[in-house]
Design a protein around this motif. Sequence first.
Motif, PDB file in Angstrom:
ATOM      1  N   CYS A 104     -77.542 -63.101 -65.462  1.00  0.00           N
ATOM      2  CA  CYS A 104     -78.927 -63.565 -65.526  1.00  0.00           C
ATOM      3  C   CYS A 104     -79.050 -64.759 -66.486  1.00  0.00           C
ATOM      4  O   CYS A 104     -78.643 -64.693 -67.637  1.00  0.00           O
ATOM      5  CB  CYS A 104     -79.828 -62.427 -66.000  1.00  0.00           C
ATOM      6  SG  CYS A 104     -81.559 -62.897 -66.102  1.00  0.00           S
ATOM      7  N   VAL A 105     -79.588 -65.854 -65.989  1.00  0.00           N
ATOM      8  CA  VAL A 105     -79.744 -67.063 -66.793  1.00  0.00           C
ATOM      9  C   VAL A 105     -81.099 -67.100 -67.509  1.00  0.00           C
ATOM     10  O   VAL A 105     -81.337 -67.964 -68.346  1.00  0.00           O
ATOM     11  CB  VAL A 105     -79.577 -68.342 -65.945  1.00  0.00           C
ATOM     12  CG1 VAL A 105     -78.170 -68.429 -65.399  1.00  0.00           C
ATOM     13  CG2 VAL A 105     -80.617 -68.403 -64.845  1.00  0.00           C
ATOM     14  N   ASN A 106     -81.995 -66.173 -67.193  1.00  0.00           N
ATOM     15  CA  ASN A 106     -83.323 -66.163 -67.795  1.00  0.00           C
ATOM     16  C   ASN A 106     -83.336 -65.612 -69.204  1.00  0.00           C
ATOM     17  O   ASN A 106     -84.230 -65.900 -69.979  1.00  0.00           O
ATOM     18  CB  ASN A 106     -84.288 -65.368 -66.916  1.00  0.00           C
ATOM     19  CG  ASN A 106     -84.494 -66.037 -65.577  1.00  0.00           C
ATOM     20  OD1 ASN A 106     -84.783 -67.217 -65.522  1.00  0.00           O
ATOM     21  ND2 ASN A 106     -84.316 -65.291 -64.517  1.00  0.00           N
ATOM     22  N   TYR A 107     -82.354 -64.781 -69.538  1.00  0.00           N
ATOM     23  CA  TYR A 107     -82.303 -64.160 -70.864  1.00  0.00           C
ATOM     24  C   TYR A 107     -80.919 -64.385 -71.454  1.00  0.00           C
ATOM     25  O   TYR A 107     -80.106 -63.494 -71.541  1.00  0.00           O
ATOM     26  CB  TYR A 107     -82.578 -62.656 -70.764  1.00  0.00           C
ATOM     27  CG  TYR A 107     -83.893 -62.347 -70.107  1.00  0.00           C
ATOM     28  CD1 TYR A 107     -85.084 -62.675 -70.734  1.00  0.00           C
ATOM     29  CD2 TYR A 107     -83.952 -61.743 -68.862  1.00  0.00           C
ATOM     30  CE1 TYR A 107     -86.298 -62.405 -70.126  1.00  0.00           C
ATOM     31  CE2 TYR A 107     -85.162 -61.473 -68.254  1.00  0.00           C
ATOM     32  CZ  TYR A 107     -86.332 -61.793 -68.891  1.00  0.00           C
ATOM     33  OH  TYR A 107     -87.512 -61.536 -68.293  1.00  0.00           O
ATOM     34  N   ASN A 108     -80.667 -65.591 -71.905  1.00  0.00           N
ATOM     35  CA  ASN A 108     -79.344 -65.955 -72.402  1.00  0.00           C
ATOM     36  C   ASN A 108     -79.085 -65.496 -73.826  1.00  0.00           C
ATOM     37  O   ASN A 108     -77.941 -65.436 -74.242  1.00  0.00           O
ATOM     38  CB  ASN A 108     -79.136 -67.468 -72.318  1.00  0.00           C
ATOM     39  CG  ASN A 108     -78.852 -67.886 -70.891  1.00  0.00           C
ATOM     40  OD1 ASN A 108     -78.298 -67.135 -70.117  1.00  0.00           O
ATOM     41  ND2 ASN A 108     -79.290 -69.089 -70.544  1.00  0.00           N
TER      42      ASN A 108
END
Length: 109
Positions: A104-108
Amino acid sequence: MDISLINNVSIQLQKLGLKAKLFRGLGDSTRLSILESLRGGEKATSQSQSNISNHLSCLLDCGLVKNRRQGKNIFYSLRDRKVSKLLEESDAILSDIAQGIYACVNYNK
């Protein structure tokens, strides 16, 4: 518009707001690490550990942990067994969806 419908929507939004606050509290890796550690039972800390103390204070204020003082030490434990169960359930969920969470790139952070 029906007043009872408006009241119901308002109550639901308040509940969702509280749930979001709970998950924000769990969303910090240090606080989550503390909670995971407390799953094993009560732990002591001294006042000198300021970063940990700040996070413990947050968890205490939010009602996720409780404490007791003994001499210079403060002992912390989970306030409710349900917190441990929530952490346990998150382990089970992660075992099923860990790859998606990792990607997931939304919560790095």
